[in-house]
Design an enzyme around this catalytic site. Structure first.
Site, PDB file in Angstrom:
ATOM      1  N   LYS A 189     -50.785  30.895 -27.598  1.00 16.50           N
ATOM      2  CA  LYS A 189     -50.479  29.398 -26.889  1.00 16.50           C
ATOM      3  C   LYS A 189     -51.540  29.368 -25.951  1.00 16.50           C
ATOM      4  O   LYS A 189     -51.362  29.900 -24.777  1.00 16.50           O
ATOM      5  CB  LYS A 189     -48.996  29.486 -26.125  1.00 16.50           C
ATOM      6  CG  LYS A 189     -48.685  27.885 -25.970  1.00 16.50           C
ATOM      7  CD  LYS A 189     -47.572  27.823 -25.053  1.00 16.50           C
ATOM      8  CE  LYS A 189     -47.977  27.849 -23.504  1.00 16.50           C
ATOM      9  NZ  LYS A 189     -48.951  26.868 -23.124  1.00 16.50           N
ATOM     10  N   GLY A 243     -51.504  34.887 -16.393  1.00 16.79           N
ATOM     11  CA  GLY A 243     -51.411  33.538 -15.443  1.00 16.79           C
ATOM     12  C   GLY A 243     -50.637  34.018 -14.340  1.00 16.79           C
ATOM     13  O   GLY A 243     -50.736  35.194 -13.681  1.00 16.79           O
ATOM     14  N   GLY A 248     -45.222  35.466 -14.884  1.00 18.63           N
ATOM     15  CA  GLY A 248     -45.089  36.920 -15.311  1.00 18.63           C
ATOM     16  C   GLY A 248     -43.740  37.718 -15.433  1.00 18.63           C
ATOM     17  O   GLY A 248     -43.099  38.020 -16.453  1.00 18.63           O
ATOM     18  N   CYS A 299     -58.893  35.170 -11.028  1.00 20.01           N
ATOM     19  CA  CYS A 299     -57.736  35.926 -10.692  1.00 20.01           C
ATOM     20  C   CYS A 299     -58.368  36.759  -9.888  1.00 20.01           C
ATOM     21  O   CYS A 299     -57.794  37.459  -8.925  1.00 20.01           O
ATOM     22  CB  CYS A 299     -57.021  36.398 -11.969  1.00 20.01           C
ATOM     23  SG  CYS A 299     -58.140  37.179 -13.268  1.00 20.01           S
ATOM     24  N   GLU A 399     -51.991  33.511  -3.251  1.00 18.13           N
ATOM     25  CA  GLU A 399     -52.966  32.986  -4.159  1.00 18.13           C
ATOM     26  C   GLU A 399     -53.459  31.645  -4.081  1.00 18.13           C
ATOM     27  O   GLU A 399     -52.303  30.889  -4.409  1.00 18.13           O
ATOM     28  CB  GLU A 399     -52.891  33.580  -5.605  1.00 18.13           C
ATOM     29  CG  GLU A 399     -53.903  33.316  -6.587  1.00 18.13           C
ATOM     30  CD  GLU A 399     -53.843  33.840  -7.943  1.00 18.13           C
ATOM     31  OE1 GLU A 399     -52.761  33.599  -8.422  1.00 18.13           O
ATOM     32  OE2 GLU A 399     -54.900  34.630  -8.281  1.00 18.13           O
TER      33      GLU A 399
HETATM   34  P1  NAI Z   1     -48.612  29.392 -15.269  1.00 23.22           P
HETATM   35  O1  NAI Z   1     -48.819  31.053 -15.281  1.00 23.22           O
HETATM   36  O2  NAI Z   1     -47.530  28.909 -15.099  1.00 23.22           O
HETATM   37  O3  NAI Z   1     -49.331  29.172 -16.778  1.00 23.22           O
HETATM   38  C1  NAI Z   1     -50.251  29.925 -17.602  1.00 23.22           C
HETATM   39  C2  NAI Z   1     -49.509  29.796 -18.966  1.00 23.22           C
HETATM   40  O4  NAI Z   1     -48.344  30.517 -19.094  1.00 23.22           O
HETATM   41  C3  NAI Z   1     -49.866  28.712 -19.648  1.00 23.22           C
HETATM   42  O5  NAI Z   1     -50.095  28.777 -20.976  1.00 23.22           O
HETATM   43  C4  NAI Z   1     -48.412  28.083 -19.467  1.00 23.22           C
HETATM   44  O6  NAI Z   1     -48.015  26.919 -20.384  1.00 23.22           O
HETATM   45  C5  NAI Z   1     -47.372  29.082 -19.777  1.00 23.22           C
HETATM   46  N1  NAI Z   1     -46.241  29.200 -18.938  1.00 23.22           N
HETATM   47  C6  NAI Z   1     -45.706  28.790 -18.019  1.00 23.22           C
HETATM   48  N2  NAI Z   1     -44.401  29.110 -17.811  1.00 23.22           N
HETATM   49  C7  NAI Z   1     -44.185  29.588 -18.758  1.00 23.22           C
HETATM   50  C8  NAI Z   1     -42.833  30.303 -19.128  1.00 23.22           C
HETATM   51  N3  NAI Z   1     -41.788  30.080 -18.260  1.00 23.22           N
HETATM   52  N4  NAI Z   1     -42.631  30.914 -20.230  1.00 23.22           N
HETATM   53  C9  NAI Z   1     -43.719  31.001 -21.014  1.00 23.22           C
HETATM   54  N5  NAI Z   1     -44.894  30.575 -20.730  1.00 23.22           N
HETATM   55  C10 NAI Z   1     -45.151  29.850 -19.506  1.00 23.22           C
HETATM   56  O7  NAI Z   1     -49.793  29.140 -14.322  1.00 23.22           O
HETATM   57  P2  NAI Z   1     -49.988  27.434 -13.735  1.00 23.22           P
HETATM   58  O8  NAI Z   1     -48.646  27.209 -13.503  1.00 23.22           O
HETATM   59  O9  NAI Z   1     -50.724  26.985 -14.722  1.00 23.22           O
HETATM   60  O10 NAI Z   1     -50.680  27.796 -12.548  1.00 23.22           O
HETATM   61  C11 NAI Z   1     -50.025  28.035 -11.252  1.00 23.22           C
HETATM   62  C12 NAI Z   1     -50.717  29.253 -10.504  1.00 23.22           C
HETATM   63  O11 NAI Z   1     -50.735  30.382 -11.158  1.00 23.22           O
HETATM   64  C13 NAI Z   1     -52.177  28.703 -10.134  1.00 23.22           C
HETATM   65  O12 NAI Z   1     -52.466  28.144  -8.959  1.00 23.22           O
HETATM   66  C14 NAI Z   1     -52.892  30.234  -9.694  1.00 23.22           C
HETATM   67  O13 NAI Z   1     -52.431  30.601  -8.588  1.00 23.22           O
HETATM   68  C15 NAI Z   1     -51.998  31.074 -11.210  1.00 23.22           C
HETATM   69  N6  NAI Z   1     -52.886  31.397 -12.341  1.00 23.22           N
HETATM   70  C16 NAI Z   1     -53.106  32.663 -12.228  1.00 23.22           C
HETATM   71  C17 NAI Z   1     -54.117  32.965 -13.290  1.00 23.22           C
HETATM   72  C18 NAI Z   1     -54.767  34.218 -13.453  1.00 23.22           C
HETATM   73  O14 NAI Z   1     -55.749  34.285 -14.286  1.00 23.22           O
HETATM   74  N7  NAI Z   1     -54.257  35.326 -13.059  1.00 23.22           N
HETATM   75  C19 NAI Z   1     -54.399  31.787 -14.338  1.00 23.22           C
HETATM   76  C20 NAI Z   1     -53.965  30.740 -14.066  1.00 23.22           C
HETATM   77  C21 NAI Z   1     -52.989  30.276 -12.854  1.00 23.22           C
END
Ligand code: NAI
Ligand code: MG
Length: 496
Positions: A189, A243, A248, A299, A399
């Site tokens: 996804k 993410g 997580g 990240c 972050e």
């Molecule tokens: P997110 O972690 O919510 O999204 C990443 C992925 O997880 C996307 O594919 C999303 O659709 C999916 N996702 C979201 N909620 C989910 C759930 N409950 N169950 C399963 N899948 C789910 O990140 P988001 O909301 O786009 O960004 C928020 C913050 O997260 C950013 O400002 C940043 O601080 C952090 N982030 C960190 C990343 C990294 O590489 N460590 C990458 C993206 C965001």
């Protein structure tokens, strides 16, 4: 932009319906719903994409289960598997410029970075893991002379992979590469903000000749949608996630139903530590790459810059002089060094952190808001540096995931080691010094999965990457990914 339009290599792909890839076929979502994806430089809609949900994930899991249990995939030799992976890498290479444009249009990142980092690293990752397909081995263990005992490394089975928007195609490769090498079937996804390159990779997977159901791609949203349908699914054996740490935790909670295996690559707030004995010009460049590469949406971004007090002022004047020359603009412009953030949500989140830092008493050394004029229609944030930060402020602890640097002065090795570790995250850290002893000492003291000495952001498919503490668990890349995507079976044969 006229020149760019003429050379747009991904036009055909952009104008097509973007569907879900299930069981080797492109299909609409069961609900018939779609969502829009936008160009972050202009806020213009660039594509309509099928919005997958639980019903589609269920179909994809069935197809993946069939592929991994009964399909030709299970019966294939590892050499045949490797050949398919090399073919996929070749096809990415053949379509390199088109994929780079697609990535820049969907994510906003500078085209020079898409071309010279995201695309080549994607190719290398597929090739590196293509090489692993033929090198996964078990062991024989002579524990008991009356028994012949050996281990088998089997695929985990059906793997769910949920990826973010900061490196959309490269994250797909980090996930697909090792999972395919080990013989799993996948439900991937992509992030809702950046679905396009993963879908194009899906087309190339079919063109390469992977059997149906081996790679399934479900575009859609996370919470209460396709993402949580994957993490909760009772017939998915493993979930790999990259993410936000908050997400997580939701994934771990969702995994308890069938106790599926989970690996997590979460956020960071990396210390970038510069000692007075460092090559200052190199460290200035490193500080810039550390925080402004990919608009700070990394990240392992070096978002806390620790400067030894005696060089603080000299370093800051060199740093600010360089940042002032950085070219901000649309990613499709070849001259752009810093593009827009991925979405309006992220732009708002970053601007709100900038306000928080101002209220906490940090001083704005440069930037501090969104640019006006032509760029105002996109999701831009000016490269921003705060001085006078202390490590307890929110701007130093949370972050931001944007082009925002917190500068913190320090006096001694002991002090900086303690401050660097005073954080919930532990993904990476960097040290700049010409003293070998200091470098190795800090490398062992920093509680993080990666430490860079006199460099930053170095990554290679052969070098493991992952977190300590709340930056997650499991190591991606290198041979350690093979552990994430295989089960070990012990076989005992009675010789008595
Ligand atoms: P997110 O972690 O919510 O999204 C990443 C992925 O997880 C996307 O594919 C999303 O659709 C999916 N996702 C979201 N909620 C989910 C759930 N409950 N169950 C399963 N899948 C789910 O990140 P988001 O909301 O786009 O960004 C928020 C913050 O997260 C950013 O400002 C940043 O601080 C952090 N982030 C960190 C990343 C990294 O590489 N460590 C990458 C993206 C965001
Ligand atoms: Mg989220």
């Amino acid at each position: 932009m006229a020149v760019v339009e003429k050379e747009l290599l991904c036009k055909d792909f952009l104008t097509k319906d973007k569907q879900l890839l299930i069981d080797g076929k492109w299909v609409n979502a069961e609900s018939g719903k779609t969502f829009e994806t936008r160009n972050p430089a202009t806020d213009q809609v660039i594509g309509k994409v099928a919005e997958g949900s639980k019903a589609d994930v269920d179909k994809a899991v069935k197809a993946a289960r069939k592929a991994v249990e009964e399909g030709p995939w299970r019966k294939m030799s590892t050499a045949q598997r490797a050949k398919l992976m090399y073919k996929l890498a070749d096809l990415v290479e053949k379509n390199a410029d088109q994929l780079a444009q697609l990535e820049t249009l969907d994510n906003g990142k500078p085209i020079n970075e898409s071309k010279h980092i995201d695309v080549p690293q994607t190719i290398e990752t597929f090739r590196y893991y293509g090489g692993w397909a033929t090198k996964i081995e078990g062991e024989t263990i002579n524990a008991n002379p009356n028994m012949f005992t050996y281990t088998l490394r089997e695929p985990v089975g059906v793997v769910g992979q949920i990826i973010p928007w900061n490196f959309p195609m490269l994250m797909a490769a980090w996930k697909l590469g090792p999972a395919l090498a080990c013989g799993n079937a996948i439900v991937l996804k992509p992030a809702e903000q950046t679905p396009l390159t993963a879908l194009r990779i899906g087309e190339l997977v079919l063109e390469a000749g992977f059997p149906e159901g081996v790679v399934n791609i479900i575009t859609g949203f996370g919470a209460d949608s396709a993402g949580s349908a994957i993490s909760n699914h009772m017939d998915i054996d493993k979930v790999a996630f990259t993410g936000e740490d908050k997400t997580g935790r939701e994934i771990v909670k969702a995994s308890v139903g069938n106790l599926k295996r989970v690996s997590l690559e979460l956020g960071g707030k990396a210390p970038n530590i510069v000692f007075a004995d460092a090559d200052i010009d190199a460290a200035v460049k490193g500080a810039i790459t550390g925080i402004f590469f990919n608009q700070g949406q990394v990240c392992c971004a070096g978002s806390r810059l620790f400067l030894e007090k005696s060089i603080h002022d000299e370093f800051m004047s060199k740093l600010l002089a360089r940042v002032a020359k950085m070219q901000q603009g649309p990613g499709m412009d070849e001259k752009t060094q810093i593009g827009p953030q991925v979405s309006k949500d992220q732009q708002d989140r970053i601007l709100s952190y900038i306000d928080i830092a101002k209220k906490e008493g940090a001083s704005v050394a440069c930037g501090g808001d969104a640019p006006a004029g032509d760029l105002a229609k996109g999701y831009f944030v000016k490269p921003t540096i705060f001085t006078g930060v202390n490590n307890d402020m929110r701007i130093a602890q949370e972050e931001v995931f944007g082009p925002v640097l917190a500068v913190i002065p320090f006096n001694s090795v002991e002090e900086v080691a303690e401050q660097a570790n005073k954080i919930t995250y532990g993904l990476s850290g960097a040290v700049w010094t010409s003293d070998v002893k200091k470098a190795h000492k800090l490398a062992s003291q920093i509680k993080a999965g990666t430490v860079w000495v006199n460099c930053v952001n170095m990554l290679d498919p052969a070098i493991p990457f992952g977190g300590y503490k709340m930056s997650g668990y499991g190591r991606e890349l290198g041979k350690h990914s093979i552990d994430l995507y295989t089960n070990i079976k012990s076989v005992w044969v009675n010789l008595g």
